[in-house]
Design a protein around this motif. Structure first.
Motif, mmCIF file in Angstrom:
data_model
loop_
_atom_site.group_PDB
_atom_site.id
_atom_site.type_symbol
_atom_site.label_atom_id
_atom_site.label_comp_id
_atom_site.label_asym_id
_atom_site.label_seq_id
_atom_site.Cartn_x
_atom_site.Cartn_y
_atom_site.Cartn_z
ATOM 1 N N LEU A 38 34.441 -8.275 -11.936
ATOM 2 C CA LEU A 38 33.022 -8.494 -11.652
ATOM 3 C C LEU A 38 32.467 -7.149 -11.236
ATOM 4 O O LEU A 38 32.910 -6.565 -10.246
ATOM 5 N N LYS A 39 31.533 -6.652 -12.021
ATOM 6 C CA LYS A 39 30.995 -5.331 -11.737
ATOM 7 C C LYS A 39 29.527 -5.256 -12.124
ATOM 8 O O LYS A 39 29.096 -5.894 -13.076
ATOM 9 N N VAL A 40 28.813 -4.445 -11.368
ATOM 10 C CA VAL A 40 27.404 -4.170 -11.622
ATOM 11 C C VAL A 40 27.277 -2.701 -11.993
ATOM 12 O O VAL A 40 27.871 -1.842 -11.344
ATOM 13 N N LEU A 41 26.514 -2.433 -13.032
ATOM 14 C CA LEU A 41 26.229 -1.060 -13.443
ATOM 15 C C LEU A 41 24.713 -0.954 -13.566
ATOM 16 O O LEU A 41 24.088 -1.771 -14.259
ATOM 17 N N PHE A 42 24.103 0.008 -12.873
ATOM 18 C CA PHE A 42 22.647 0.116 -12.905
ATOM 19 C C PHE A 42 22.199 1.566 -12.820
ATOM 20 O O PHE A 42 22.969 2.455 -12.441
ATOM 21 N N GLU A 43 20.947 1.775 -13.158
ATOM 22 C CA GLU A 43 20.319 3.092 -13.060
ATOM 23 C C GLU A 43 18.867 2.896 -12.681
ATOM 24 O O GLU A 43 18.186 2.038 -13.254
ATOM 25 N N THR A 44 18.394 3.660 -11.725
ATOM 26 C CA THR A 44 16.976 3.637 -11.390
ATOM 27 C C THR A 44 16.360 4.953 -11.864
ATOM 28 O O THR A 44 16.362 5.939 -11.152
ATOM 29 N N ASN A 45 15.868 4.941 -13.062
ATOM 30 C CA ASN A 45 15.215 6.100 -13.645
ATOM 31 C C ASN A 45 13.784 6.148 -13.100
ATOM 32 O O ASN A 45 12.914 5.408 -13.551
ATOM 33 N N GLU A 46 13.559 7.001 -12.117
ATOM 34 C CA GLU A 46 12.261 7.042 -11.440
ATOM 35 C C GLU A 46 11.124 7.392 -12.379
ATOM 36 O O GLU A 46 10.011 6.881 -12.218
ATOM 37 N N THR A 47 11.361 8.207 -13.373
ATOM 38 C CA THR A 47 10.314 8.557 -14.330
ATOM 39 C C THR A 47 9.857 7.314 -15.088
ATOM 40 O O THR A 47 8.659 7.043 -15.194
ATOM 41 N N CYS A 53 5.309 1.205 -13.364
ATOM 42 C CA CYS A 53 4.581 0.703 -12.191
ATOM 43 C C CYS A 53 4.626 1.759 -11.105
ATOM 44 O O CYS A 53 5.610 1.853 -10.371
ATOM 45 N N GLY A 54 3.591 2.567 -11.014
ATOM 46 C CA GLY A 54 3.562 3.689 -10.088
ATOM 47 C C GLY A 54 3.655 3.332 -8.616
ATOM 48 O O GLY A 54 3.960 4.169 -7.789
ATOM 49 N N LYS A 55 3.400 2.087 -8.253
ATOM 50 C CA LYS A 55 3.382 1.704 -6.842
ATOM 51 C C LYS A 55 4.726 1.175 -6.341
ATOM 52 O O LYS A 55 4.830 0.685 -5.235
ATOM 53 N N LEU A 56 5.747 1.272 -7.129
ATOM 54 C CA LEU A 56 7.060 0.740 -6.772
ATOM 55 C C LEU A 56 7.783 1.686 -5.816
ATOM 56 O O LEU A 56 7.805 2.894 -6.034
ATOM 57 N N ASP A 57 8.365 1.136 -4.761
ATOM 58 C CA ASP A 57 9.155 1.916 -3.812
ATOM 59 C C ASP A 57 10.567 2.055 -4.381
ATOM 60 O O ASP A 57 11.380 1.133 -4.285
ATOM 61 N N CYS A 58 10.865 3.194 -4.989
ATOM 62 C CA CYS A 58 12.152 3.402 -5.671
ATOM 63 C C CYS A 58 13.328 3.370 -4.713
ATOM 64 O O CYS A 58 14.410 2.916 -5.086
ATOM 65 N N GLN A 59 13.136 3.822 -3.480
ATOM 66 C CA GLN A 59 14.229 3.784 -2.498
ATOM 67 C C GLN A 59 14.577 2.350 -2.133
ATOM 68 O O GLN A 59 15.743 1.980 -2.048
ATOM 69 N N GLU A 60 13.565 1.520 -1.936
ATOM 70 C CA GLU A 60 13.808 0.108 -1.617
ATOM 71 C C GLU A 60 14.492 -0.594 -2.789
ATOM 72 O O GLU A 60 15.415 -1.380 -2.600
ATOM 73 N N LEU A 61 14.053 -0.280 -3.995
ATOM 74 C CA LEU A 61 14.682 -0.846 -5.192
ATOM 75 C C LEU A 61 16.155 -0.436 -5.253
ATOM 76 O O LEU A 61 17.032 -1.272 -5.503
ATOM 77 N N GLN A 62 16.429 0.835 -5.017
ATOM 78 C CA GLN A 62 17.807 1.346 -5.024
ATOM 79 C C GLN A 62 18.656 0.595 -4.003
ATOM 80 O O GLN A 62 19.805 0.236 -4.287
#
Length: 127
Positions: A38-47, A53-62
């Motif tokens: 069981l594994k999760v693989l993700f990426e938060t590409n801030e660009t 959605c420019g108003k998204l808090d990328c740190q909170e999402l991470q």
């Protein structure tokens, strides 16, 4: 011939405005009982996220995505849910939600190597 094993996966999506139902794929959750995987693989590409959605808090999402990762690994770091058995953790991670971080419906398949399959799905559906 190598034996193929049943696996299930879901796509992790960011849905910044739930009422609009628009989303961006950011990760994959893959579960294979036979391989105890069981594994999760993700990426938060801030660009990409800021363009979407420019108003998204990328740190909170991470932070939310890291909690998915900790739960998938199991143990104390995953909190109460992390203490559950692997199948239950997968079901919890893929449960229907009305939040910024959601998952697709689960999809089944057969694989020889769960890690390789996770990486292939990630490349196809996220990158």
């Amino acid at each position: 011939m190598q034996e193929k094993h049943l696996f299930e996966y879901a796509v992790i999506r960011v849905v910044p405005r739930v009422e609009r139902e628009e989303f961006l794929n950011v990760g994959i959750i893959l579960y294979c009982a036979k391989q105890k995987f069981l594994k999760v693989l993700f990426e938060t590409n801030e660009t990409k996220l800021n363009a979407f959605c420019g108003k998204l808090d990328c740190q909170e999402l991470q932070d939310h995505l890291r909690s998915f990762e900790l739960i998938s690994k199991g143990g104390k770091a995953g909190g109460t849910i992390g203490a559950l058995d692997m199948a239950s953790r997968f079901r919890w991670l893929t449960a229907t939600r009305s939040t910024v971080v959601q998952t697709s419906k689960t999809h089944p398949g057969f694989c020889i190597d769960a890690q390789e399959t996770l990486e292939k799905l990630y490349a196809q559906l996220v990158l």
